[in-house]
Design a protein around this motif. Structure first.
Motif, short mmCIF file in Angstrom:
data_model
loop_
_atom_site.label_atom_id
_atom_site.label_comp_id
_atom_site.label_asym_id
_atom_site.label_seq_id
_atom_site.Cartn_x
_atom_site.Cartn_y
_atom_site.Cartn_z
N PRO A 164 0.84 -1.37 -0.03
CA PRO A 164 -0.24 0.52 0.36
C PRO A 164 0.97 1.65 -0.17
O PRO A 164 1.78 1.30 0.99
N THR A 165 0.32 2.71 -0.99
CA THR A 165 1.41 3.34 -0.86
C THR A 165 1.93 4.07 0.58
O THR A 165 3.41 4.75 0.41
N VAL A 166 0.57 4.15 1.41
CA VAL A 166 1.07 4.64 2.67
C VAL A 166 2.18 4.02 3.04
O VAL A 166 2.67 4.70 4.11
N LEU A 167 1.99 2.87 2.65
CA LEU A 167 3.39 1.99 3.80
C LEU A 167 4.77 1.79 3.11
O LEU A 167 5.58 1.23 3.80
N ALA A 168 4.52 2.23 1.58
CA ALA A 168 5.91 1.75 1.02
C ALA A 168 7.37 2.57 1.45
O ALA A 168 6.72 4.20 1.59
N LEU A 183 1.32 1.81 -8.72
CA LEU A 183 -0.14 1.99 -9.44
C LEU A 183 -0.87 2.66 -8.67
O LEU A 183 0.32 3.84 -7.35
N PRO A 184 -1.70 2.94 -8.65
CA PRO A 184 -2.16 4.37 -8.27
C PRO A 184 -2.88 3.66 -6.69
O PRO A 184 -2.50 5.27 -5.92
N ASP A 185 -2.70 2.81 -6.20
CA ASP A 185 -2.84 2.94 -4.78
C ASP A 185 -1.93 2.03 -3.61
O ASP A 185 -1.83 1.94 -2.81
N CYS A 186 -0.88 2.07 -4.58
CA CYS A 186 0.43 0.55 -4.08
C CYS A 186 1.70 0.59 -5.00
O CYS A 186 1.84 0.77 -5.43
N VAL A 187 2.80 0.69 -4.64
CA VAL A 187 4.16 0.15 -4.71
C VAL A 187 4.36 -0.88 -5.33
O VAL A 187 4.42 -1.61 -4.40
#
Length: 553
Positions: free
Chosen positions: A47-51, A76-80
């Motif tokens: 998830p983007t906020v955790l990457a 991606l829009p919601d993840c790395v």
């Protein structure tokens, strides 16, 4: 990301063929993939906020053969997404499960190879923070670290006295990873010591037989046992101070560094409010059991099917004890009154008097509840009330004990809170137990009798309001619970003694009974402002309502 970048990234993502989903949890999904018949590779979608982009960027510049090689990254829009090379072989956990305890020479050799990888991570400015047997592959050419899920770059900790997130794997994560101090290279050294102990004994460090097997002289030399004990010392200053020191100690005939005298435990640094060293040590040790939440993030539990669709843990085993009488030995309904001997006040404590005399215990459990997943881990919550109107209890402690049908103890640990303010009820949720598949028949909650030095005559307190609560699917089989924390009663003195807040989630069934607890940590809200929080809970049981509480930590 603009539309062109998004379409390009999605094209790359679609080019990979998923052969197998290896793991799925609140921190993302790990897959075995191929592309155009080439592979396999390991793809992690975080998830983007955790990457931690800095971790993967630094890792891409490494040539160390014992670390995963980064093949590609894209957003991606919601993840790395990170694509890594695939290392065939058993995990160290699987290897020891199949063969039992390893011979000393093999354990030392593997430990040195693991040190090679960790030393390279530290050179790159990365802390791993989750070194466990499950994250190490034993391949034909030796040991490889395969997962950097909660690794982070080194940061300037000059203004931090503890980490804001409690993460890691129970038994292998260092004490400071549970909210008592900032992590540094010595946190990884603690894990290295525990991994060596695991290889030498064949069991996990939280097993009751671990200390006995580690003391088995015919199989483990006193010299190597001393290395394990020093590396995994509770106080960071008592450990080896670098991975190189630990690696040298593995084969040296004597300790290659000067003896270290453990410094006093300072993880809960006393302020001029006068927290006693003895109380700090007790609380820090007891507080280690917060590690239970850690296992929830790494073991990806599935719930035991039980109950109906409307509540009462429809996907889990649960039990709620309801309102509780005070289960401590000295049950007294009267407000606590200091004995005559307590009238003498320490000038250093100003208006806070600690007892050198006996008090009546004013603590009572007002509510408890729990549920268990199929791995045997128990997710619990309790409400603890201080019935006194004038006396604060420092480090109140509750013992949580799980028992089987025949009454035998499956697990028992002590959970210490930071403080119980006069006349207030504190809720706390977390996780306990063993992940061996055994679900307890009962879980008992018992208040431990405070010592005299835990009592403080003080009107200082702080309280909080949690608002804007929301629960939403995280897209990975769990739910994200979020909101804002406001200070409704501030205290400079309490802030001095506690720079963080514990945030506890409580889930209830349709009858209002507690069925689940979870915890995280955030910094204090700024004066006059609020502090947002979110907690990603993987596969929670079916629930009817939820609440969130905040308390100083």
């Amino acid at each position: 990301m603009d539309d062109t970048q998004t379409m390009h990234a999605m094209g790359i993502d679609d080019a990979y063929h998923v052969e197998q989903v290896l793991a799925r949890g609140p921190r993302g999904v790990t897959e075995l993939v191929t592309i155009d018949g080439v592979g396999p590779f390991v793809r992690k979608k975080i998830p983007t906020v955790l990457a931690q982009r800095g971790v993967w960027s630094a890792l891409g510049g490494s040539t160390c053969p014992r670390l995963p090689r980064v093949e590609a990254t894209y957003e991606l829009p919601d993840c790395v997404a990170v694509v890594l090379d695939y290392i065939p072989g058993l995990t160290l956990e699987q290897a020891v499960a199949e063969r039992g305890r390893l011979q000393q020479n093999e354990a030392v050799s593997l430990a040195q190879q693991i040190c090679e990888a960790v030393q390279e991570l530290h050179r790159l400015g990365i802390l791993h923070r989750d070194l466990t047997p499950a994250n190490i592959i034993v391949a034909d050419d030796g040991a490889h670290i395969i997962d950097l899920g909660i690794a982070r770059p080194f940061t300037n900790t000059a203004n931090r006295n503890r980490d804001t997130t409690a993460l890691g794997t129970y038994g292998f994560a260092s004490p400071e990873q549970y909210g008592f101090a900032p992590t540094d290279v010595r946190s990884d050294i603690f894990s290295l010591g525990r991994i060596l102990g695991f290889m030498l004994t064949g069991i996990y460090p939280d097993d009751a037989s671990y200390a006995t097997l580690l003391a088995d002289d015919p199989n483990i030399t006193p010299r190597l046992r001393a290395v394990v004990e020093r590396a995994s010392a509770f106080e960071p200053s008592a450990r080896y101070q670098s991975v190189q020191q630990f690696a040298q100690a593995l084969t040296a005939p004597s300790d290659p560094v000067d003896p270290v005298v453990p410094a006093p435990v300072s993880m809960l640094g006393a302020s001029n409010g006068g927290i006693r060293t003895r109380a700090i040590i007790i609380a820090a040790i007891a507080g280690i059991v917060i590690v239970a939440l850690v296992a929830a993030m790494t073991l990806i539990p599935r719930w035991v099917a039980n109950g109906d669709a409307e509540g009462t843990a429809a996907n889990g085993t649960s039990q709620n004890a309801g309102p509780q009488p005070n289960t401590s030995p000295d049950d007294n309904d009267d407000d606590m009154v200091p004995s005559p001997d307590s009238s003498t006040q320490d000038s250093e404590d100003d208006d806070a008097t600690r007892g050198d005399a006996a008090y009546d215990n004013p603590l009572e459990l007002v509510e408890t509840g729990w549920s268990a997943d199929e791995s045997g881990l128990v997710h619990y919550a309790f409400g603890l009330r201080n019935t006194s109107d004038s006396v604060c209890i420092q480090f109140p402690s509750v013992e949580i004990t799980g028992r089987s049908e025949d009454g035998s103890v499956l697990f028992s640990h002590t959970q210490a809170l930071m403080v119980a303010f006069p006349g207030e009820t504190t809720y706390f949720g977390s996780q306990a137990g063993n992940s061996n598949g055994t679900v307890p028949a009962t879980v008992d909650f018992t208040i431990l009798e405070p010592e005299d030095y835990n009592y403080v005559n003080s009107g200082e307190s702080a309280s909080f309001k949690v608002d804007n609560l929301n629960a939403a699917p995280d897209g990975y089989g769990g739910e994200i619970f979020s909101g804002d924390i406001f200070v409704t009663k501030d205290s400079e003195r309490v802030r001095e003694q506690s720079s963080q807040l514990n945030v506890s989630l409580v889930l209830r069934d349709d009858a209002g009974a507690i069925i689940y607890g979870y915890t995280t940590f955030v910094d204090w809200p700024p004066e006059g402002g609020s502090r947002p929080f979110s907690m990603d809970v993987f596969d929670p049981p079916a629930y009817d309502s939820f609440e969130v509480y905040a308390q100083p930590w």
